[in-house]
Design an enzyme around this catalytic site. Structure first.
Site, PDB file in Angstrom:
ATOM      1  CG  HIS A 235      -2.020  -1.027   1.088  1.00  0.00           C
ATOM      2  ND1 HIS A 235      -2.643  -1.592   2.159  1.00  0.00           N
ATOM      3  CD2 HIS A 235      -2.594  -1.581  -0.006  1.00  0.00           C
ATOM      4  CE1 HIS A 235      -3.559  -2.448   1.739  1.00  0.00           C
ATOM      5  NE2 HIS A 235      -3.534  -2.465   0.440  1.00  0.00           N
TER       6      HIS A 235
ATOM      7  CD  GLU B 296      14.657  -9.503 -22.249  1.00  0.00           C
ATOM      8  OE1 GLU B 296      13.947  -8.824 -21.483  1.00  0.00           O
ATOM      9  OE2 GLU B 296      14.218 -10.471 -22.906  1.00  0.00           O
TER      10      GLU B 296
ATOM     11  CG  ASP C  40      14.993  -9.232 -17.509  1.00  0.00           C
ATOM     12  OD1 ASP C  40      14.989  -9.470 -16.290  1.00  0.00           O
ATOM     13  OD2 ASP C  40      13.959  -9.183 -18.191  1.00  0.00           O
TER      14      ASP C  40
ATOM     15  CB  CYS D 264      14.030  -0.907 -25.049  1.00  0.00           C
ATOM     16  SG  CYS D 264      14.110  -2.699 -24.866  1.00  0.00           S
TER      17      CYS D 264
END
Length: 856
Positions: free
Chosen positions: A488, A710, A734, A781
């Protein structure tokens, strides 16, 4: 099908209530329209009010596909507008105005309509929500307490209630008219949404659930008890029911299990599911709300703590530590039998008072904060929590504060032991526990402090009520030692626009009033930074306008593209003048889906992203589900190490049709829009995988095909991959994770998950050189592409385009405009030759330093 119209004075309230309701039903399961607000004023600010014409239009829109329409209204003039809309509408579909509570009524109506209920039935469910709410706060609560008292040892022999409240009842302790055994078929087990569905389906009967063979028992009406039931995928659960409508209620609840609660089902083994890792099975000690640990090691000036950035932005301000929690009530004190009734009454009235306090906070909140606070209110109203605490008073003579402390702590420990998202609810339970105790003792509950000057709030964790209370105050950033991306703290921080870092080990050791620099993008907290560091960080985070053309100082063109996850992101990127899309994360369009989207649905979603980039390059990544982005319709299975499991392109091994359907949809969308579509696969490790993907794409009619780099394997095989594909794009997040063998979700290893690590840079350089030799594009990216200090180094490694968030375009463009290609090449060589991440940064800074480049 029955449609639902929600009429509200506030567009934000209407949309938030609708979002909450739709999370409880499968996507597409209900037709709902929101007619909220009264437009905007001259400044573009929303105007509170209701518009009968808008309500009539919503009814007429639903009339085309629905057999009836139910209208729910929040208050006052909303009723008048709804009544007037009946005269203004052009359709003759049956319409019913519902005298139901807006949020609860909307939830009940959407669930009933999604289930195929007729208009009368949907209206009755909505109206019934008021009775359920009243019962939670009034007579039902007292009845539950009385029932618990009657079961105390004073009236019957046996173990004391509350001593082992989860123990299954004996064969003679309860006779149920009906019982049934079901299996948990959805992948994520009984979490918040299934619990809400169970509570709703059991209305009208006394239904209980017990995890077999010897697990805990829970009332279907108790949200907290259902959560700590701990029922996971593959578990068997015994359902029992008494009272009028018992058999029908069991049928409804059993049907939910059979359907996987709308989240999809997978074949459950007859054997017990594999146990979670030891780290999530453990039963860690649970401290009270957000207290700084007095034994924490003091963090020295100049130290940099790393955690998980969950809300972006850069802020510098003094630290305020959340106040100490309530002192644990003394367990040695007992209450005389003659005084126990008064102690029981104190617990009951305190729970009602806390629920009322949280309700008022809920009414003052909006969006996700409102929904989260409402969940806390339900916990405070939980009849079983109150019943267990009062039973401890009567059976063992516990004081009222001590009884609430023991029951709340027991619930919290069980949630912590479940791990994952359930463990992130621990702070919620402890917050409610402490609020009830503070009410009993008539003392102030420590919470978010009030300061006249901006401050950074540091805590072990934050309860939802505390986090929501930050709205409008002088808190400018949040730092917690615990929590995760779905806690939260993270959710509300993002909704309030506060930079936030969670899972920052040692954060509560930062001395109060120390000035810290919080970077919500990188997940770092620097203690007592220099004025120069603060100024550089603020400058680096400032939004600089992008003119739509990326280029180096010597005129070499370098396209700057945007990362997007859906149509809204695409519109924002186009407005920011991105030169195209370098990464369209297609899974973000379907994160809320329980079932696989149809080809037509995918075509519509993809066209909405392509449309703003007519004539531009759009690189689409196929579904990258798995690991930290599980999707129910991909049939996720428990894995020992999800990051190394079936994710990305590997999903095609399990669900080949899923990939083929997506490629068909992308090809259709590309034909219908004028963007230049290129498609790439994530998580490629071998040349054979790349070749197979290219063949599937070409068969679907897609010409430009690439792969993500990756894995170290893909980077080392770059030359061979270029013989098969048209381009590659490097995912630095990654690639760093797999190169450094460090989980990217683990804040403690943030220093290893750094794209400046020389090992990562050398792999990027190898890919860049392979691309140059092949004469094919190499993009980046990952988050590294948006780092203006790293961008020249990436260009020097051979990268030919950079893709980032829209707000980073201007900063990166400015950094590149100050350097030549030769500068970039020398900076890359220096960084790659370094021995560590900090050394690499320093080496690049020395090469690129010049008066015209403020970054260096």
């Amino acid at each position: 099908m029955i449609g639902v119209v929600a009429v509200s004075h506030s567009a934000r309230l209407g949309e938030a209530a609708l979002e909450l309701a739709l999370q409880m039903v499968p996507s597409g399961g209900a037709q709902v329209r929101v007619a909220a607000g009264a437009g905007t004023d001259a400044d573009g600010s929303p105007v509170l009010g209701t518009d009968a014409v808008a309500v009539a239009a919503a009814i007429d829109e639903l009339a085309e596909d629905c057999d009836g329409v139910l209208v729910l209204m929040d208050l006052g003039s909303a009723v008048l507008s709804a009544e007037l809309a009946l005269e203004l509408r052009a359709s003759d579909v049956p319409v019913r105005l519902a005298p139901a509570p807006f949020v609860e009524g909307l939830l009940a109506a959407v669930v009933s309509a999604s289930a195929g209920g007729e208009l009368d039935a949907v209206a009755a469910e909505a109206a019934g929500a008021l009775a359920a709410k009243t019962g939670q706060l009034g007579d039902d609560l007292a009845s539950a307490a009385d029932a618990a008292s009657a079961a105390a040892p004073d009236a019957a022999p046996g173990p004391a209630p509350g001593a082992d409240s989860d123990a299954a009842p004996g064969a003679d302790s309860r006779r149920s008219a009906f019982s049934r055994t079901v299996r948990v078929r959805n992948a994520l087990g009984i979490h918040a949404r299934p619990a809400a569905l169970i509570a709703e389906a059991s209305a009208g009967a006394v239904v209980r659930l017990r995890r077999l063979p010897d697990g805990p028992e829970a009332s279907a009406a108790s949200l907290s008890r259902l959560l700590v039931l701990g029922a996971r995928h593959g578990d068997e659960v015994e359902l029992t029911a008494d009272g009028p409508g018992a058999e029908a209620a069991l049928d409804r609840v059993a049907a939910l299990f059979d359907d996987g609660f709308g989240e999809g089902t997978s074949c459950a083994s007859a054997s017990e599911p594999a146990e979670p890792p030891a780290s999530t099975r453990s039963d860690p000690s649970v401290s009270a709300t957000s207290a700084p640990d007095p034994s924490s090691t003091t963090v020295a000036p100049g130290a940099v703590l790393r955690g998980r950035g969950v809300s972006p932005g850069v802020v510098s301000a003094p630290v305020v530590l959340l106040g100490a929690p309530l002192v644990e009530p003394d367990g040695a004190v007992t209450v005389a039998p003659a005084d126990r009734a008064a102690a029981v009454s104190a617990i009951e009235w305190a729970a009602v008072a806390v629920a009322d306090q949280l309700r008022r906070r809920t009414d003052a909140a909006s969006g996700e904060s409102r929904a989260i606070l409402d969940a806390s209110r339900l916990l405070a109203s939980d009849p079983e929590l109150v019943a267990e605490a009062t039973a401890l008073v009567q059976a063992k003579g516990r004081t009222a504060p001590r009884a609430v402390w023991e029951v709340g702590s027991a619930h919290a420990r069980k949630l912590a032991a479940l791990g994952g998202r359930m463990a992130e609810r621990v702070a919620d339970v402890l917050d409610v526990r402490d609020r009830i105790i503070a009410e009993i003792l008539d003392v102030d509950l420590p919470g978010v402090p009030e300061r006249d000057e901006p401050f950074v709030l540091v805590a072990r964790d934050l309860a939802p009520a505390d986090t929501a209370a930050l709205d409008g105050g002088n808190c400018v950033a949040l730092v917690t030692e615990d929590g995760g991306p779905t806690s939260h703290t993270a959710i509300i921080a993002r909704s309030l626009g506060l930079p936030a870092v969670v899972a920052a080990a040692g954060a509560t050791g930062i001395p109060a009033d120390s000035v810290v620099l919080v970077d919500g993008d990188r997940g770092t907290i620097e203690v007592e930074p220099s004025a120069e560091v603060v100024e550089a960080a603020r400058a680096a985070s400032a939004v600089i306008a992008f003119d739509g053309r990326g280029a180096l100082a010597d005129g070499e063109v370098l396209p700057l593209l945007a990362n997007v996850g859906g149509a809204a992101d695409a519109e924002t990127a186009a407005a920011a003048r991105a030169e195209g899309v370098g990464l369209f994360r297609t899974e973000f369009c379907f994160l809320d889906r329980a079932d696989a989207p149809s080809v037509d649905e995918q075509v519509a979603a993809y066209r909405a992203v392509l449309r703003p980039f007519a004539g531009c390059r759009v690189v689409v990544r196929t579904l990258d589900a798995g690991s930290d982005k599980p999707l129910p319709f991909t049939d996720p299975q428990p894995e020992e190490n999800p990051a190394l499991g079936v994710r990305g392109l590997r999903l095609a091994r399990r669900s080949p049709q899923l990939l083929d359907d997506q490629l068909r949809a992308l090809a259709a969308a590309a034909r219908q829009e004028s963007a230049h579509v290129e498609v790439m696969a994530p998580m490629v490790a071998t040349v054979a995988e790349a070749r197979g993907f290219v063949e599937r794409c070409r068969s679907a009619g897609l010409e430009r095909v690439g792969v993500m780099i990756e894995t170290p394997s893909a980077a080392l095989l770059a030359a061979e991959l270029f013989a098969v594909v048209d381009f590659v794009s490097i995912g630095t997040n990654d690639l760093a994770q797999y190169t450094m063998a460090a989980d990217r979700l683990l804040g403690e290893l943030g220093d290893l998950n750094d794209p400046w690590q020389p090992a990562v840079l050398r792999l990027i350089h190898a890919v860049g050189q392979a691309g140059r030799a092949a004469g094919k594009p190499v993009g980046v990216c990952g988050e590294a592409a948006g780092d203006p200090a790293l961008a020249p180094v990436l260009v020097g490694c051979g990268v030919t385009s950079l893709s980032m968030s829209s707000r980073g375009l201007g900063r990166v463009a400015a950094a590149l405009a100050a350097v030549t290609h030769e500068d970039c090449r020398r900076a890359a060589e220096a960084a790659c030759s370094a021995s560590g991440a900090e050394e690499a940064r320093a080496a690049a800074r020395r090469v690129l330093a010049n008066p015209e480049n403020p970054l260096y």
